[in-house]
Design a protein around this motif. Structure first.
Motif, PDB file in Angstrom:
ATOM      1  N   ALA A 178       0.774  -0.532  -0.029  1.00  0.00           N
ATOM      2  CA  ALA A 178      -0.444   0.266  -0.073  1.00  0.00           C
ATOM      3  C   ALA A 178       0.496   1.439  -0.060  1.00  0.00           C
ATOM      4  CB  ALA A 178      -0.798  -0.387   1.031  1.00  0.00           C
ATOM      5  N   ALA A 179       0.388   1.833  -0.241  1.00  0.00           N
ATOM      6  CA  ALA A 179       0.728   3.464  -1.047  1.00  0.00           C
ATOM      7  C   ALA A 179      -0.271   4.125   0.533  1.00  0.00           C
ATOM      8  CB  ALA A 179       1.292   4.105  -1.889  1.00  0.00           C
ATOM      9  N   VAL A 180       0.721   5.207   1.018  1.00  0.00           N
ATOM     10  CA  VAL A 180      -0.157   6.950   2.062  1.00  0.00           C
ATOM     11  C   VAL A 180       0.678   8.040   1.082  1.00  0.00           C
ATOM     12  CG1 VAL A 180      -0.690   8.008   4.557  1.00  0.00           C
ATOM     13  CG2 VAL A 180      -0.181   5.216   4.009  1.00  0.00           C
ATOM     14  N   LEU A 181       0.439   8.757   0.820  1.00  0.00           N
ATOM     15  CA  LEU A 181       0.192   9.748   0.281  1.00  0.00           C
ATOM     16  C   LEU A 181       0.953  10.709   0.691  1.00  0.00           C
ATOM     17  CD1 LEU A 181      -1.046   9.374  -3.752  1.00  0.00           C
ATOM     18  CD2 LEU A 181       0.469   8.646  -3.349  1.00  0.00           C
ATOM     19  N   GLN A 182       1.503  12.231  -0.100  1.00  0.00           N
ATOM     20  CA  GLN A 182       2.353  13.126   1.231  1.00  0.00           C
ATOM     21  C   GLN A 182       1.727  13.981   2.251  1.00  0.00           C
ATOM     22  OE1 GLN A 182       5.762  14.036   0.622  1.00  0.00           O
ATOM     23  NE2 GLN A 182       6.064  15.953   2.343  1.00  0.00           N
ATOM     24  N   GLY A 183       2.214  13.753   3.121  1.00  0.00           N
ATOM     25  CA  GLY A 183       1.275  15.070   4.011  1.00  0.00           C
ATOM     26  C   GLY A 183      -0.765  14.402   4.621  1.00  0.00           C
ATOM     27  N   LEU A 184      -0.521  13.242   4.090  1.00  0.00           N
ATOM     28  CA  LEU A 184      -1.896  12.452   4.852  1.00  0.00           C
ATOM     29  C   LEU A 184      -1.974  11.733   6.482  1.00  0.00           C
ATOM     30  CD1 LEU A 184      -2.969  11.065   2.067  1.00  0.00           C
ATOM     31  CD2 LEU A 184      -3.617  13.249   2.521  1.00  0.00           C
ATOM     32  N   ARG A 185      -2.632  11.693   6.670  1.00  0.00           N
ATOM     33  CA  ARG A 185      -3.137  10.809   8.698  1.00  0.00           C
ATOM     34  C   ARG A 185      -4.175  10.392   7.787  1.00  0.00           C
ATOM     35  NH1 ARG A 185      -7.209  10.454  12.278  1.00  0.00           N
ATOM     36  NH2 ARG A 185      -6.212  10.620  14.299  1.00  0.00           N
ATOM     37  N   VAL A 186      -3.693   9.044   8.749  1.00  0.00           N
ATOM     38  CA  VAL A 186      -4.629   7.505   8.853  1.00  0.00           C
ATOM     39  C   VAL A 186      -4.558   7.638  10.241  1.00  0.00           C
ATOM     40  CG1 VAL A 186      -4.254   5.615   8.403  1.00  0.00           C
ATOM     41  CG2 VAL A 186      -2.917   6.278   6.709  1.00  0.00           C
ATOM     42  N   GLY A 187      -6.045   7.714  10.515  1.00  0.00           N
ATOM     43  CA  GLY A 187      -6.678   7.698  11.793  1.00  0.00           C
ATOM     44  C   GLY A 187      -6.044   6.601  13.081  1.00  0.00           C
ATOM     45  N   ARG A 188      -6.578   6.866  14.181  1.00  0.00           N
ATOM     46  CA  ARG A 188      -6.466   5.555  15.014  1.00  0.00           C
ATOM     47  C   ARG A 188      -7.014   4.263  14.572  1.00  0.00           C
ATOM     48  NH1 ARG A 188      -5.917   5.303  21.065  1.00  0.00           N
ATOM     49  NH2 ARG A 188      -6.860   3.386  21.724  1.00  0.00           N
ATOM     50  N   ASP A 189      -6.155   3.381  14.657  1.00  0.00           N
ATOM     51  CA  ASP A 189      -6.892   1.988  14.026  1.00  0.00           C
ATOM     52  C   ASP A 189      -7.818   1.406  12.913  1.00  0.00           C
ATOM     53  OD1 ASP A 189      -6.157   0.911  17.145  1.00  0.00           O
ATOM     54  OD2 ASP A 189      -7.960   1.366  17.993  1.00  0.00           O
ATOM     55  N   SER A 190      -7.546   1.797  12.177  1.00  0.00           N
ATOM     56  CA  SER A 190      -7.909   1.750  10.857  1.00  0.00           C
ATOM     57  C   SER A 190      -6.604   1.128   9.866  1.00  0.00           C
ATOM     58  CB  SER A 190      -7.679   3.540   9.992  1.00  0.00           C
ATOM     59  OG  SER A 190      -8.967   4.672  10.458  1.00  0.00           O
ATOM     60  N   THR A 191      -7.408   0.587   8.879  1.00  0.00           N
ATOM     61  CA  THR A 191      -6.367  -0.105   7.916  1.00  0.00           C
ATOM     62  C   THR A 191      -6.778   0.367   6.511  1.00  0.00           C
ATOM     63  OG1 THR A 191      -6.835  -2.864   9.866  1.00  0.00           O
ATOM     64  CG2 THR A 191      -6.430  -2.659   7.237  1.00  0.00           C
ATOM     65  N   VAL A 192      -5.341   0.545   6.138  1.00  0.00           N
ATOM     66  CA  VAL A 192      -4.890   0.204   4.812  1.00  0.00           C
ATOM     67  C   VAL A 192      -4.800  -0.607   3.812  1.00  0.00           C
ATOM     68  CG1 VAL A 192      -4.085   1.578   2.999  1.00  0.00           C
ATOM     69  CG2 VAL A 192      -4.093   2.697   5.161  1.00  0.00           C
ATOM     70  N   GLY A 193      -5.591  -1.095   2.814  1.00  0.00           N
ATOM     71  CA  GLY A 193      -5.754  -2.657   2.403  1.00  0.00           C
ATOM     72  C   GLY A 193      -4.198  -3.025   1.797  1.00  0.00           C
ATOM     73  N   ALA A 194      -4.121  -4.293   1.714  1.00  0.00           N
ATOM     74  CA  ALA A 194      -3.154  -4.062   0.321  1.00  0.00           C
ATOM     75  C   ALA A 194      -2.977  -3.227  -0.642  1.00  0.00           C
ATOM     76  CB  ALA A 194      -2.778  -5.849   0.499  1.00  0.00           C
ATOM     77  N   GLY A 195      -1.817  -3.001  -0.953  1.00  0.00           N
ATOM     78  CA  GLY A 195      -1.728  -2.742  -2.495  1.00  0.00           C
ATOM     79  C   GLY A 195      -3.098  -1.136  -2.816  1.00  0.00           C
ATOM     80  N   ALA A 196      -3.460  -0.921  -1.776  1.00  0.00           N
ATOM     81  CA  ALA A 196      -3.704   0.532  -1.908  1.00  0.00           C
ATOM     82  C   ALA A 196      -3.513   1.235  -1.962  1.00  0.00           C
ATOM     83  CB  ALA A 196      -5.048   0.272  -0.629  1.00  0.00           C
ATOM     84  N   CYS A 197      -4.057   2.772  -2.475  1.00  0.00           N
ATOM     85  CA  CYS A 197      -3.218   4.024  -2.103  1.00  0.00           C
ATOM     86  C   CYS A 197      -4.022   5.148  -1.430  1.00  0.00           C
ATOM     87  CB  CYS A 197      -2.888   4.114  -4.171  1.00  0.00           C
ATOM     88  SG  CYS A 197      -2.346   5.987  -4.246  1.00  0.00           S
ATOM     89  N   VAL A 198      -3.513   5.863  -0.803  1.00  0.00           N
ATOM     90  CA  VAL A 198      -4.294   6.797  -0.200  1.00  0.00           C
ATOM     91  C   VAL A 198      -4.648   8.154  -0.221  1.00  0.00           C
ATOM     92  CG1 VAL A 198      -4.193   7.701   2.978  1.00  0.00           C
ATOM     93  CG2 VAL A 198      -4.564   5.136   2.063  1.00  0.00           C
ATOM     94  N   ARG A 200      -6.087  10.526   0.790  1.00  0.00           N
ATOM     95  CA  ARG A 200      -6.876  11.569   1.310  1.00  0.00           C
ATOM     96  C   ARG A 200      -6.944  11.096   2.667  1.00  0.00           C
ATOM     97  NH1 ARG A 200     -10.917  10.016  -2.124  1.00  0.00           N
ATOM     98  NH2 ARG A 200     -11.104  11.587  -3.079  1.00  0.00           N
ATOM     99  N   ASP A 201      -6.884  12.838   3.749  1.00  0.00           N
ATOM    100  CA  ASP A 201      -7.143  11.193   4.849  1.00  0.00           C
ATOM    101  C   ASP A 201      -7.916  10.306   4.894  1.00  0.00           C
ATOM    102  OD1 ASP A 201      -5.270  13.843   6.002  1.00  0.00           O
ATOM    103  OD2 ASP A 201      -6.364  14.648   6.769  1.00  0.00           O
ATOM    104  N   VAL A 202      -7.940   9.457   5.941  1.00  0.00           N
ATOM    105  CA  VAL A 202      -8.562   8.472   7.068  1.00  0.00           C
ATOM    106  C   VAL A 202      -8.779   8.778   8.041  1.00  0.00           C
ATOM    107  CG1 VAL A 202      -8.655   5.800   6.876  1.00  0.00           C
ATOM    108  CG2 VAL A 202      -6.921   6.480   4.952  1.00  0.00           C
ATOM    109  N   PRO A 203     -10.056   8.445   8.756  1.00  0.00           N
ATOM    110  CA  PRO A 203     -10.477   8.396   9.701  1.00  0.00           C
ATOM    111  C   PRO A 203     -10.003   7.575  10.526  1.00  0.00           C
ATOM    112  CG  PRO A 203     -12.389   8.188   8.156  1.00  0.00           C
ATOM    113  CD  PRO A 203     -11.302   8.495   7.660  1.00  0.00           C
ATOM    114  N   ASP A 204     -10.562   7.873  11.983  1.00  0.00           N
ATOM    115  CA  ASP A 204     -10.383   6.447  12.499  1.00  0.00           C
ATOM    116  C   ASP A 204     -11.051   5.383  12.905  1.00  0.00           C
ATOM    117  OD1 ASP A 204      -9.329   8.564  13.956  1.00  0.00           O
ATOM    118  OD2 ASP A 204     -10.098   8.859  16.006  1.00  0.00           O
TER     119      ASP A 204
END
Length: 214
Positions: A178-198, A200-204
């Motif tokens: 997976a990839a999280v792009l520049q300057g973004l937030r991934v929230g508490r106890d959140s999961t970014v799935g395999a191969g995903a591209c974030v 925008r911010d991900v909520p909790d």
């Protein structure tokens, strides 16, 4: 003088953590860790056999640490960040210190600040001005860019890429490739799935997947 070390969890992730401690000792030629064994409340028969092949004993359940020698250190070899957090709460009550392990094939910048229990696997890369919390795991060939914050119990899975200036809140998990792009937030106890591209911010407390991640 070597430090007694116990790995909490004898599954595949725990056995991979064991290889980090052994690789660290082999790289320096001056052993630092004296591995006492694994602790696991419910080891499977298959994993018990795999420990035998590694010539490492299962000492018993996690409560074994309650009466461990006072200089004993532990490292939590559990991949799931939420389970790792629950186990850490138990182990902390027993009073053993959490060891941090960095594989000699990992690249960790000189100005990285990390809490106890940090584990960096072979090929992990963390560049500059990164703050890492307690019991954070950077798996094989995961990368973390400049100026990031990884809160307690974050997991970055193999080949995942966290870009610069990102914030991963407590218990966040970034899945394999997976990839999280520049300057973004991934929230508490959140999961970014395999191969995903974030993008925008991900909520909790959510799971996102896909390209772009939703």
């Amino acid at each position: 003088m070597t430090i007694p070390l116990v790995v909490v969890g004898c599954g595949g992730h725990g056995r991979e953590v064991l290889t980090i401690a052994r690789a660290m000792d082999a790289a320096t030629g001056r052993p630092r860790w004296r591995l006492l064994g694994f602790v696991d409340d419910r080891p499977s028969e298959e994993n018990l056999k795999r420990m035998q092949r590694l010539d490492v004993p299962c000492l018993g359940g996690v409560a074994w640490l309650r009466d461990a020698p006072p200089d004993t250190h532990h490292v939590i070899g559990i991949g799931d960040p939420r389970v790792r957090r629950a186990v850490a709460a138990r182990v902390d009550a027993y009073g053993t210190a959490a060891a941090s392990l960095v594989h000699p094939a990992a690249t960790i910048g000189p100005d990285i600040v990390h809490g106890p229990g940090f584990v960096a696997f072979a090929g992990a890369r963390a560049t500059t001005n990164i703050t890492v919390g307690r019991h954070v795991h950077l798996n094989q060939n995961a990368t973390v860019g400049h100026d990031c914050t990884l809160a307690d119990f974050v997991s970055v899975y193999p080949l995942a890429a966290v870009s610069g200036d990102c914030h991963l809140a407590e218990g966040a998990l970034v899945g394999t490739t997976a990839a999280v792009l520049q300057g973004l937030r991934v929230g508490r106890d959140s999961t970014v799935g395999a191969g995903a591209c974030v993008v925008r911010d991900v909520p909790d407390g959510v799971v996102v997947k896909g390209v772009p991640a939703r």
